[in-house]
Design a protein around this motif. Structure first.
Motif, PDB file in Angstrom:
ATOM      1  N   GLN A   1       0.983  -0.957  -0.195  1.00 31.36           N
ATOM      2  CA  GLN A   1       0.107  -0.259  -0.241  1.00 31.36           C
ATOM      3  C   GLN A   1       0.976   1.109  -0.286  1.00 31.36           C
ATOM      4  O   GLN A   1       1.277   0.861   0.920  1.00 31.36           O
ATOM      5  CB  GLN A   1      -0.832  -0.137   0.903  1.00 31.36           C
ATOM      6  CG  GLN A   1      -2.030   1.182   1.529  1.00 31.36           C
ATOM      7  CD  GLN A   1      -2.951   0.984   0.017  1.00 31.36           C
ATOM      8  OE1 GLN A   1      -3.282  -0.291   0.294  1.00 31.36           O
ATOM      9  NE2 GLN A   1      -3.031   2.401  -0.002  1.00 31.36           N
TER      10      GLN A   1
ATOM     11  N   PHE B   1      -5.842   1.493   9.663  1.00 34.88           N
ATOM     12  CA  PHE B   1      -5.332   0.014   8.840  1.00 34.88           C
ATOM     13  C   PHE B   1      -5.329  -1.557   9.772  1.00 34.88           C
ATOM     14  O   PHE B   1      -5.337  -2.795   9.661  1.00 34.88           O
ATOM     15  CB  PHE B   1      -4.056  -0.201   8.234  1.00 34.88           C
ATOM     16  CG  PHE B   1      -4.038   0.666   7.177  1.00 34.88           C
ATOM     17  CD1 PHE B   1      -4.055   0.340   6.208  1.00 34.88           C
ATOM     18  CD2 PHE B   1      -3.403   1.579   7.785  1.00 34.88           C
ATOM     19  CE1 PHE B   1      -3.912   1.629   5.122  1.00 34.88           C
ATOM     20  CE2 PHE B   1      -3.429   2.780   6.922  1.00 34.88           C
ATOM     21  CZ  PHE B   1      -3.350   2.567   5.497  1.00 34.88           C
TER      22      PHE B   1
ATOM     23  N   CYS C   1      -5.687  -5.752   9.430  1.00 36.37           N
ATOM     24  CA  CYS C   1      -4.701  -5.362   7.855  1.00 36.37           C
ATOM     25  C   CYS C   1      -4.156  -6.673   7.331  1.00 36.37           C
ATOM     26  O   CYS C   1      -3.002  -6.330   7.345  1.00 36.37           O
ATOM     27  CB  CYS C   1      -4.963  -4.473   6.946  1.00 36.37           C
ATOM     28  SG  CYS C   1      -6.260  -3.010   7.352  1.00 36.37           S
TER      29      CYS C   1
ATOM     30  N   SER D   1      -3.004  -8.652   5.325  1.00 35.21           N
ATOM     31  CA  SER D   1      -2.971  -8.657   3.623  1.00 35.21           C
ATOM     32  C   SER D   1      -1.703  -8.025   4.039  1.00 35.21           C
ATOM     33  O   SER D   1      -1.198  -8.445   2.244  1.00 35.21           O
ATOM     34  CB  SER D   1      -3.686  -9.405   3.194  1.00 35.21           C
ATOM     35  OG  SER D   1      -4.782  -8.476   3.007  1.00 35.21           O
ATOM     36  N   LEU D   2      -1.828  -7.081   4.313  1.00 35.04           N
ATOM     37  CA  LEU D   2      -0.912  -5.967   4.528  1.00 35.04           C
ATOM     38  C   LEU D   2       0.882  -6.346   4.383  1.00 35.04           C
ATOM     39  O   LEU D   2       1.011  -6.840   5.700  1.00 35.04           O
ATOM     40  CB  LEU D   2      -1.393  -4.608   4.932  1.00 35.04           C
ATOM     41  CG  LEU D   2      -0.708  -3.198   5.262  1.00 35.04           C
ATOM     42  CD1 LEU D   2      -0.764  -2.571   3.341  1.00 35.04           C
ATOM     43  CD2 LEU D   2      -0.570  -2.571   6.186  1.00 35.04           C
TER      44      LEU D   2
ATOM     45  N   CYS E   1      -1.586  -6.265  11.707  1.00 34.23           N
ATOM     46  CA  CYS E   1      -1.143  -6.110  10.913  1.00 34.23           C
ATOM     47  C   CYS E   1      -0.230  -7.113  10.774  1.00 34.23           C
ATOM     48  O   CYS E   1       0.972  -6.634  10.547  1.00 34.23           O
ATOM     49  CB  CYS E   1      -0.968  -4.659   9.856  1.00 34.23           C
ATOM     50  SG  CYS E   1      -2.142  -3.337   9.827  1.00 34.23           S
TER      51      CYS E   1
END
Length: 176
Positions: free
Chosen positions: A3, A17, A20, A22-23, A43
């Protein structure tokens, strides 16, 4: 997933975020000054993150649960590591703290099981409750003379720490 945020962003709010998973990589804008509480919490897949030099606020639990982060440099303008900021960053091996840091909050590095060493800056006067609790790989921690407050769960009392280097004044404070 990578990102890239707009260069115009100066603030990332609380929980932006959150979870998240998959970040994997996040590029923060150079003009970012504020990373809110829990902004990147959970994350778990985040492997790469560079905090910009412009950052002045790093919120509580901002990076909690970012289990794959390995190394991080905290910008010079951050003067406090807030509660739980790096809690459960289980692969965090190395962290570079700013020279003008005055406090480390409760649970700040709790469960950072890969963290081996940390040099606490000379300006630091408070280390919160369980700040380094369950840091099983912590081999060495250097504490400055200025530390006025060592709360419950300090690494000197945690069997995980193999070597805690305290000044004579600090040893006296622990055993008064």
């Amino acid at each position: 997933k990578t990102q890239h945020l707009s260069a115009q962003i100066s603030k990332i709010d609380k929980g932006t975020f959150f979870l998240c998973r998959s970040l994997k990589q996040l590029t923060l804008p150079e003009r970012l000054v504020y990373l809110g509480d829990g902004a990147l919490a959970g994350c778990a897949g985040l492997e790469q993150l560079t905090l910009p030099a412009s950052l002045t606020h790093l919120g509580a639990n901002a990076l909690a649960g970012c289990a794959k982060l390995i190394e991080l440099v905290i910008p010079a303008q951050i003067n406090e590591i807030k509660a739980g900021t790096f809690q459960d960053c289980s692969h965090l091996y190395r962290i570079h703290l700013p020279e003008e840091l005055y406090g480390i909050g409760d649970d700040a590095f709790k469960n950072c099981i890969q963290l081996e060493r940390i040099n606490i800056p000379e300006t630091t006067f408070r280390i919160g409750q369980e700040a380094f609790c369950h840091c099983q790989s912590l081999e060495r921690i250097l504490l400055p003379d200025q530390v006025q407050m060592l709360e419950k769960g300090h690494p000197a009392n945690d069997s995980a720490a193999q070597q805690v280097v305290l000044s004579d004044a600090e040893w006296r404070k622990l055993y008064e």
